[in-house]
Design an enzyme around this catalytic site. Structure first.
Site, PDB file in Angstrom:
ATOM      1  N   GLY A  12      47.228 -81.022 -22.125  1.00  0.00           N
ATOM      2  CA  GLY A  12      48.067 -82.015 -22.077  1.00  0.00           C
ATOM      3  C   GLY A  12      47.620 -83.141 -22.295  1.00  0.00           C
ATOM      4  N   TYR A 159      55.985 -82.675  -5.164  1.00  0.00           N
ATOM      5  CA  TYR A 159      55.039 -83.423  -6.439  1.00  0.00           C
ATOM      6  C   TYR A 159      55.714 -84.796  -6.522  1.00  0.00           C
ATOM      7  CZ  TYR A 159      54.434 -84.471 -11.020  1.00  0.00           C
ATOM      8  OH  TYR A 159      53.743 -84.874 -12.039  1.00  0.00           O
TER       9      TYR A 159
END
Length: 273
Positions: A12, A159
Protein backbone atom coordinates in the site's frame (compact mmCIF):
# COMPACT_ATOMS: atom_id res chain seq x y z
CA UNK A 1 21.47 12.72 2.57
CA UNK A 2 18.22 12.11 4.46
CA UNK A 3 17.78 8.67 6.05
CA UNK A 4 14.14 7.60 6.39
CA UNK A 5 13.23 4.54 8.48
CA UNK A 6 9.85 3.40 7.14
CA UNK A 7 7.74 0.71 8.82
CA UNK A 8 4.92 -1.09 7.02
CA UNK A 9 6.85 -0.53 3.81
CA UNK A 10 5.89 -3.62 1.81
CA UNK A 11 2.28 -2.87 0.92
CA UNK A 12 0.00 0.00 0.00
CA UNK A 13 1.09 3.50 0.88
CA UNK A 14 4.21 2.17 2.62
CA UNK A 15 5.46 0.58 -0.59
CA UNK A 16 4.50 3.65 -2.63
CA UNK A 17 6.24 5.93 -0.12
CA UNK A 18 9.40 3.81 -0.12
CA UNK A 19 9.67 4.04 -3.89
CA UNK A 20 8.93 7.77 -4.00
CA UNK A 21 11.32 8.60 -1.16
CA UNK A 22 14.06 6.66 -2.93
CA UNK A 23 13.25 8.35 -6.24
CA UNK A 24 13.73 11.72 -4.54
CA UNK A 25 17.18 10.71 -3.35
CA UNK A 26 16.45 9.76 0.25
CA UNK A 27 18.28 6.88 1.86
CA UNK A 28 15.49 4.49 2.83
CA UNK A 29 15.48 1.74 5.47
CA UNK A 30 12.54 -0.51 4.62
CA UNK A 31 10.83 -2.44 7.43
CA UNK A 32 8.38 -5.27 6.85
CA UNK A 33 7.29 -8.53 8.39
CA UNK A 34 8.17 -10.82 5.45
CA UNK A 35 11.72 -10.96 4.13
CA UNK A 36 10.64 -11.75 0.57
CA UNK A 37 8.39 -8.72 0.36
CA UNK A 38 11.00 -6.48 1.97
CA UNK A 39 13.51 -7.58 -0.66
CA UNK A 40 11.06 -7.01 -3.49
CA UNK A 41 10.22 -3.46 -2.40
CA UNK A 42 13.90 -2.71 -1.82
CA UNK A 43 14.57 -3.72 -5.43
CA UNK A 44 11.78 -1.46 -6.65
CA UNK A 45 13.09 1.44 -4.57
CA UNK A 46 16.62 0.97 -5.92
CA UNK A 47 15.25 0.92 -9.45
CA UNK A 48 13.47 4.26 -8.87
CA UNK A 49 16.71 6.00 -9.76
CA UNK A 50 17.50 8.23 -6.79
CA UNK A 51 20.89 6.67 -6.30
CA UNK A 52 20.85 6.55 -2.48
CA UNK A 53 21.28 3.32 -0.49
CA UNK A 54 18.23 1.21 0.34
CA UNK A 55 18.37 -0.97 3.46
CA UNK A 56 16.25 -3.94 4.54
CA UNK A 57 14.91 -4.84 7.99
CA UNK A 58 12.53 -7.68 8.86
CA UNK A 59 10.48 -7.31 12.04
CA UNK A 60 7.14 -8.36 13.50
CA UNK A 61 5.90 -5.17 15.09
CA UNK A 62 2.90 -6.75 16.75
CA UNK A 63 5.45 -7.92 19.33
CA UNK A 64 7.30 -5.48 21.55
CA UNK A 65 10.24 -7.88 21.45
CA UNK A 66 10.22 -7.40 17.67
CA UNK A 67 10.18 -3.63 18.12
CA UNK A 68 13.14 -3.84 20.50
CA UNK A 69 15.05 -6.09 18.11
CA UNK A 70 14.45 -3.65 15.25
CA UNK A 71 15.57 -0.71 17.37
CA UNK A 72 18.73 -2.62 18.24
CA UNK A 73 19.47 -3.24 14.54
CA UNK A 74 18.85 0.39 13.69
CA UNK A 75 21.05 1.67 16.51
CA UNK A 76 23.86 -0.67 15.47
CA UNK A 77 23.69 0.30 11.80
CA UNK A 78 22.93 4.05 11.74
CA UNK A 79 24.41 6.88 13.80
CA UNK A 80 21.45 9.12 12.96
CA UNK A 81 17.91 8.66 11.67
CA UNK A 82 16.55 11.81 10.05
CA UNK A 83 12.95 10.61 9.68
CA UNK A 84 11.07 7.85 11.44
CA UNK A 85 7.89 7.05 9.50
CA UNK A 86 5.58 4.97 11.71
CA UNK A 87 3.37 3.55 8.99
CA UNK A 88 2.76 -0.10 9.95
CA UNK A 89 -0.84 -0.81 10.92
CA UNK A 90 -3.78 -3.14 10.36
CA UNK A 91 -7.44 -3.77 11.05
CA UNK A 92 -8.29 -7.11 12.67
CA UNK A 93 -11.84 -8.46 12.54
CA UNK A 94 -11.70 -10.23 15.89
CA UNK A 95 -10.03 -9.62 19.23
CA UNK A 96 -6.89 -11.65 19.73
CA UNK A 97 -3.93 -11.29 22.05
CA UNK A 98 -0.33 -11.45 20.90
CA UNK A 99 2.02 -13.97 22.51
CA UNK A 100 2.97 -11.14 24.86
CA UNK A 101 -0.63 -10.80 26.06
CA UNK A 102 -1.47 -7.51 24.30
CA UNK A 103 -4.50 -6.96 22.08
CA UNK A 104 -2.96 -6.95 18.61
CA UNK A 105 -4.61 -3.83 17.13
CA UNK A 106 -3.42 -1.75 20.07
CA UNK A 107 -0.03 -3.46 19.97
CA UNK A 108 0.69 -2.88 16.27
CA UNK A 109 -1.07 0.42 15.63
CA UNK A 110 -0.11 2.28 18.80
CA UNK A 111 2.35 0.59 21.13
CA UNK A 112 4.81 -0.32 18.37
CA UNK A 113 5.30 3.26 17.13
CA UNK A 114 5.29 4.54 20.71
CA UNK A 115 8.07 2.15 21.76
CA UNK A 116 10.12 2.41 18.56
CA UNK A 117 10.13 6.20 18.76
CA UNK A 118 11.17 6.07 22.40
CA UNK A 119 14.01 3.62 21.72
CA UNK A 120 15.33 5.72 18.83
CA UNK A 121 14.81 9.16 20.33
CA UNK A 122 18.51 9.96 20.68
CA UNK A 123 19.17 8.82 17.10
CA UNK A 124 16.34 11.10 15.97
CA UNK A 125 17.65 14.23 17.68
CA UNK A 126 16.55 17.14 15.50
CA UNK A 127 14.71 14.81 13.14
CA UNK A 128 11.13 14.17 12.12
CA UNK A 129 8.59 11.58 13.27
CA UNK A 130 5.73 10.95 10.83
CA UNK A 131 2.89 8.67 11.94
CA UNK A 132 0.11 7.36 9.73
CA UNK A 133 -3.20 8.17 11.39
CA UNK A 134 -6.67 8.22 9.79
CA UNK A 135 -9.96 10.09 9.83
CA UNK A 136 -11.27 6.83 11.29
CA UNK A 137 -10.11 8.33 14.59
CA UNK A 138 -13.41 10.24 14.64
CA UNK A 139 -15.21 6.93 15.33
CA UNK A 140 -12.75 5.98 18.07
CA UNK A 141 -13.43 6.34 21.78
CA UNK A 142 -10.43 6.08 24.10
CA UNK A 143 -10.99 4.64 27.56
CA UNK A 144 -7.75 4.66 29.54
CA UNK A 145 -9.14 1.91 31.74
CA UNK A 146 -9.85 -0.36 28.75
CA UNK A 147 -6.94 0.14 26.36
CA UNK A 148 -7.08 -3.47 25.20
CA UNK A 149 -10.82 -3.62 24.43
CA UNK A 150 -11.65 -6.19 27.08
CA UNK A 151 -15.13 -4.79 27.68
CA UNK A 152 -16.21 -5.09 24.04
CA UNK A 153 -14.64 -5.43 20.61
CA UNK A 154 -15.95 -3.92 17.38
CA UNK A 155 -13.29 -3.95 14.66
CA UNK A 156 -13.82 -0.49 13.16
CA UNK A 157 -14.27 1.17 16.54
CA UNK A 158 -11.11 -0.44 17.89
CA UNK A 159 -9.21 0.49 14.73
CA UNK A 160 -10.52 4.07 15.00
CA UNK A 161 -9.43 4.23 18.63
CA UNK A 162 -5.93 3.11 17.64
CA UNK A 163 -5.81 5.93 15.07
CA UNK A 164 -7.00 8.33 17.78
CA UNK A 165 -4.05 7.09 19.83
CA UNK A 166 -1.74 7.95 16.92
CA UNK A 167 -2.86 11.58 17.00
CA UNK A 168 -2.70 11.86 20.79
CA UNK A 169 0.77 10.27 20.73
CA UNK A 170 1.90 12.80 18.11
CA UNK A 171 0.64 15.74 20.16
CA UNK A 172 2.22 14.51 23.37
CA UNK A 173 5.51 13.62 21.63
CA UNK A 174 5.70 17.15 20.25
CA UNK A 175 5.23 18.49 23.79
CA UNK A 176 7.70 16.14 25.49
CA UNK A 177 10.36 16.16 22.75
CA UNK A 178 10.62 19.72 21.41
CA UNK A 179 13.84 18.78 19.63
CA UNK A 180 11.75 16.66 17.23
CA UNK A 181 9.21 17.55 14.56
CA UNK A 182 6.36 15.14 15.22
CA UNK A 183 3.34 15.07 12.93
CA UNK A 184 0.70 12.62 11.73
CA UNK A 185 -1.57 12.44 8.70
CA UNK A 186 -4.71 10.95 7.17
CA UNK A 187 -3.85 9.25 3.85
CA UNK A 188 -7.40 9.07 2.57
CA UNK A 189 -9.23 5.86 1.77
CA UNK A 190 -6.62 3.97 -0.20
CA UNK A 191 -6.58 0.85 -2.41
CA UNK A 192 -4.20 -1.37 -0.44
CA UNK A 193 -4.04 -4.84 1.09
CA UNK A 194 -5.57 -3.31 4.22
CA UNK A 195 -8.30 -5.55 5.60
CA UNK A 196 -7.51 -8.38 3.20
CA UNK A 197 -5.57 -10.21 5.88
CA UNK A 198 -9.01 -10.99 7.31
CA UNK A 199 -11.81 -13.18 6.00
CA UNK A 200 -15.50 -12.53 5.58
CA UNK A 201 -17.06 -9.09 5.33
CA UNK A 202 -13.85 -7.09 5.70
CA UNK A 203 -12.21 -8.81 2.74
CA UNK A 204 -15.38 -8.40 0.66
CA UNK A 205 -15.70 -4.70 1.48
CA UNK A 206 -12.06 -3.86 0.73
CA UNK A 207 -12.24 -5.77 -2.56
CA UNK A 208 -15.51 -4.27 -3.79
CA UNK A 209 -14.56 -0.77 -2.67
CA UNK A 210 -11.22 -0.79 -4.46
CA UNK A 211 -12.29 1.07 -7.64
CA UNK A 212 -13.60 3.98 -5.56
CA UNK A 213 -10.49 4.42 -3.42
CA UNK A 214 -7.34 6.48 -3.82
CA UNK A 215 -4.22 5.01 -5.32
CA UNK A 216 -1.45 4.12 -2.87
CA UNK A 217 0.73 6.74 -4.55
CA UNK A 218 -1.79 9.48 -3.75
CA UNK A 219 -2.22 8.16 -0.23
CA UNK A 220 1.54 8.28 0.33
CA UNK A 221 1.87 11.91 -0.73
CA UNK A 222 1.42 13.44 2.73
CA UNK A 223 3.89 10.97 4.22
CA UNK A 224 6.54 11.96 1.70
CA UNK A 225 5.69 15.65 2.13
CA UNK A 226 6.00 15.48 5.92
CA UNK A 227 9.24 13.52 5.63
CA UNK A 228 11.10 15.67 3.11
CA UNK A 229 9.56 19.04 2.37
CA UNK A 230 10.95 22.31 3.72
CA UNK A 231 7.41 23.54 4.35
CA UNK A 232 6.59 20.60 6.61
CA UNK A 233 9.86 21.09 8.46
CA UNK A 234 8.27 23.94 10.40
CA UNK A 235 5.35 21.86 11.69
CA UNK A 236 5.11 19.87 14.90
CA UNK A 237 2.22 18.32 16.80
CA UNK A 238 -0.06 18.61 13.76
CA UNK A 239 -2.61 16.43 12.01
CA UNK A 240 -2.34 16.75 8.23
CA UNK A 241 -4.81 15.97 5.45
CA UNK A 242 -3.76 16.37 1.81
CA UNK A 243 -0.56 18.20 2.76
CA UNK A 244 -2.50 20.75 4.84
CA UNK A 245 -2.91 21.12 8.60
CA UNK A 246 -6.40 20.00 9.68
CA UNK A 247 -8.32 19.90 12.94
CA UNK A 248 -8.92 16.39 14.34
CA UNK A 249 -11.80 15.40 16.61
CA UNK A 250 -12.32 17.00 20.02
CA UNK A 251 -11.03 13.91 21.82
CA UNK A 252 -7.89 13.98 19.66
CA UNK A 253 -7.20 17.48 21.00
CA UNK A 254 -7.54 16.51 24.68
CA UNK A 255 -4.14 17.20 26.24
CA UNK A 256 -5.01 15.44 29.50
CA UNK A 257 -6.03 12.33 27.57
CA UNK A 258 -2.79 12.49 25.57
CA UNK A 259 -0.73 12.65 28.76
CA UNK A 260 -2.69 9.80 30.32
CA UNK A 261 -2.24 7.63 27.23
CA UNK A 262 1.51 8.31 27.27
CA UNK A 263 1.80 7.25 30.90
CA UNK A 264 -0.23 4.06 30.46
CA UNK A 265 1.69 3.16 27.28
CA UNK A 266 5.05 3.67 28.98
CA UNK A 267 3.99 1.35 31.79
CA UNK A 268 2.82 -1.32 29.35
CA UNK A 269 6.06 -1.42 27.35
CA UNK A 270 8.36 -0.88 30.32
CA UNK A 271 9.99 2.45 29.56
CA UNK A 272 10.29 5.50 31.85
CA UNK A 273 7.27 7.78 31.79
Amino acid sequence: MTLVLLTGATRGIGRAAAIELARRGAEVAIVGREAERVGAVASEAKAAGGGAPVHEHVADLTLMSGVRALAGEVRARYEKVDVLANNAGALFASRQLTSEGIERTFALNHLAPFLLTDLLRDRLNGGRVVTTASDAHEQGRLDLDDLQSEKSYAAMRVYGTSKLCNILFTRELARRAPELKANCFHPGVVRTGFGKNESGIWKVLTTLGGPFMRSPERGARSLVWLALSDEAGGLTGEYVVDEKVARPSAQAQDDALAAGLWERSAELVGVPV
